[in-house]
Design an enzyme around this catalytic site. Structure first.
Site, short mmCIF file in Angstrom:
data_model
loop_
_atom_site.label_atom_id
_atom_site.label_comp_id
_atom_site.label_asym_id
_atom_site.label_seq_id
_atom_site.Cartn_x
_atom_site.Cartn_y
_atom_site.Cartn_z
N LYS A 18 2.72 10.25 -0.97
CA LYS A 18 3.32 9.09 -1.65
C LYS A 18 4.19 9.56 -2.81
CE LYS A 18 2.00 5.18 -4.61
NZ LYS A 18 0.85 4.46 -5.24
N ASP A 62 6.29 3.30 -11.02
CA ASP A 62 5.83 2.04 -10.47
C ASP A 62 5.68 1.00 -11.58
OD1 ASP A 62 4.80 0.01 -8.95
OD2 ASP A 62 2.78 0.88 -8.80
N LYS A 84 3.26 -4.83 -13.84
CA LYS A 84 2.08 -4.29 -14.49
C LYS A 84 2.12 -4.59 -15.99
CE LYS A 84 1.57 -0.11 -11.57
NZ LYS A 84 0.20 -0.29 -11.08
N ASP A 88 2.64 8.36 -10.33
CA ASP A 88 2.43 7.67 -9.06
C ASP A 88 3.06 8.41 -7.90
OD1 ASP A 88 0.97 5.63 -7.94
OD2 ASP A 88 2.62 4.19 -7.94
N ASP A 146 2.73 -4.87 -6.24
CA ASP A 146 2.17 -3.68 -6.86
C ASP A 146 1.33 -2.87 -5.87
OD1 ASP A 146 1.76 -1.87 -8.90
OD2 ASP A 146 0.11 -2.98 -9.82
N GLU A 174 2.53 -1.25 -3.31
CA GLU A 174 3.73 -0.77 -2.62
C GLU A 174 3.54 0.58 -1.95
OE1 GLU A 174 3.49 1.96 -5.64
OE2 GLU A 174 3.20 -0.20 -5.83
N ARG A 203 1.23 1.83 -0.06
CA ARG A 203 0.82 1.77 1.35
C ARG A 203 1.98 1.34 2.24
NH1 ARG A 203 -3.83 -2.30 -0.21
NH2 ARG A 203 -3.55 -1.02 -2.06
#
Length: 471
Positions: free
Chosen positions: A238, A243, A250, A261, A320, A322, A324
């Site tokens: 990933k 993010d 967030k 992230d 949030d 995202e 996956r």
């Protein structure tokens, strides 16, 4: 690439010749060991209050005041079980100089000399891109019987992972992550291709494009290949370089660490470097969807239904969730070549942190051979992992009714499991699949692991690969 000069064994001939003997003594053995010393040295050890406590260190002078040897404490088994890299703790406190391990580790202890030597090297890591950091002056002569080059290569790869995670998004956006991949590929003569921006739609990676389209820096899929013979291993990381949470923004406190992230991408790149440096007999593929989850007028929205490369439709209940999504397209792409093993690594869910904390790397697999190999390797190399289940009864939570899948099931229960089940839908039945939901960050300094970015699970995977792939 990281500067790893401080993460190598001593090589200068004069330093090696003049290296101070370094003894590692358990608490219970201090008195007996002192009886083997001359009277003056034994008196100094006792007067200094050295008890063999874990992490304690002491220089012992000769008659003219010049140090003649050093000793570090190794505590006892009950103390050592509460941590790892115990020699690194002493390495942090020893003064500048070169040291030669004398007598090895205490007989009968479960710690291995290899991972203690690795810990010493990892303790030399400094992230100094933006400010000068105090370097550690204690160097170690490579202990006899160990593959020093291999240990140094692992330390160097871990430094790469740490540097990538520690670098803020201003200097580690999708293009910068691509540049790091290009540099790594060039070093090991690997092939690399990148699909960027609108080409993602043309080539059927709609979820990667949707997540990254609102950012100033275009989303991309990085594809690196190395090796021409042996079993096929595909690593998927990933690469969400920052993010914000998207339109489900967030709060500030949660956004502060989101430069990490892309920790999954950083970790698979470190693992890839270890594999290539050791010339493992396999065909390696690394897939990294690199994006920023940003806020803009064209950002994907809660309630949107996205198409995917797999052909499954995905309802967006939380922008949030995202990671996956981008992994879904990449996993589908990877599975199309039917690799012998596919592993994804991602800083995916807060639920995983609640379950196991920041030290353990939880993983999911349905394959007993993989699980046994990982568990044994993790213990052997001091890189702890913990198996969590692909719990099939939770599959229905992923199905919202108006689309094939829900990217963020309501209720909050089993969040790490439902995320892993979501990913498994895209990995399909064409590959043996294992997913790691890592944290990628050390919240407080520990021996060999300063506060900041850290690799998790990579060394365990490396050690387990011969059993997982029958190499």
């Amino acid at each position: 690439m990281p500067d790893t000069n401080a993460m190598r064994f001593a090589t200068d001939a004069s330093d090696i010749a003049g290296a101070l003997p370094l003894y590692v003594i358990e608490r219970s053995a201090v008195d007996a060991w002192c009886q083997t010393l001359d009277t003056a040295a034994a008196a100094w050890v006792k007067a200094s209050g050295f008890t063999g406590a874990l992490g304690a260190s002491l220089l012992v002078p000769g008659a003219n005041g010049t140090p003649i040897f050093a000793v570090v404490g190794f505590g006892d088994a009950s103390a050592r079980i509460r941590g790892r890299f115990h020699l690194a703790a002493a390495a942090q406190s020893l003064p500048e100089g070169t040291y030669r391990l004398t007598g090895g580790l205490p007989e009968g202890c479960s710690d291995t000399l290899e991972h203690e030597a690795l810990g010493w090297l990892l303790a030399g890591y400094r992230f100094d891109r933006y400010a000068t950091q105090k370097s550690r002056g204690a160097s170690l002569v490579a202990p006899e019987g160990l593959d020093a080059a291999r240990i140094e290569a692992i330390a160097e790869a871990e430094a790469l992972t740490r540097d990538l995670i520690n670098t803020p998004a201003s200097d580690m956006g999708p293009a910068d992550l691509e540049a790091a991949c290009v540099t790594l590929a060039a070093r090991f003569d690997a092939d690399i291709t990148v699909i960027t921006g609108a080409d993602l739609l043309e080539k059927n990676f709609p979820m990667i494009h949707a997540v990254g389209r609102a950012a100033e820096h275009a989303p991309r899929l990085i594809d690196m290949r190395w090796g021409t013979a042996g079993p096929k291993l595909t690593l998927v990381g990933k690469g969400v370089c920052f993010d914000t949470g998207g339109l489900n923004l967030k709060p500030g406190a949660s956004m502060g660490l989101m430069k990490k992230d892309m920790g999954g991408a950083a970790t698979v790149l470190g693992l890839a470097q270890m594999i290539m440096a050791q010339k493992m007999p396999l065909q390696l593929r690394v897939l990294i969807p690199a994006v920023e989850n940003a806020v803009a007028g064209n950002a994907f929205r809660p309630g949107d239904i996205l198409a995917s490369r797999k052909g499954l439709s995905v309802e967006i209940n939380n922008t949030d969730a995202e990671g996956r999504l981008v992994l879904g397209d990449a996993l589908t792409y990877g599975a199309e070549e039917t690799p012998d093993l596919m592993i994804s690594m991602a800083t995916l869910t807060g639920a995983a942190r609640v379950a196991v904390g920041p030290d353990l790397a939880p993983y999911f697999t349905d394959d007993a051979q993989i699980a046994n190999a990982l568990d044994a390797a993790a213990q052997a190399v001091a890189d702890p992992v913990w198996r969590l289940p692909f719990w099939a009864p939770y599959e229905s939570d992923l199905e919202p009714g108006i689309a094939d899948l829900d990217n963020a099931p309501s209720g909050g229960f089993g969040g790490a499991i439902t995320a892993a089940l979501f990913l498994r839908r895209f990995a399909g039945d064409t590959a043996r699949y294992t997913h790691f939901d890592i944290y990628g960050w050390n919240p407080k300094a520990k021996p060999a692991r300063p506060k900041g970015g850290v690799g998790m699970g990579a060394r365990a995977i490396l050690a387990a690969l011969p059993d997982m792939l029958d190499l």
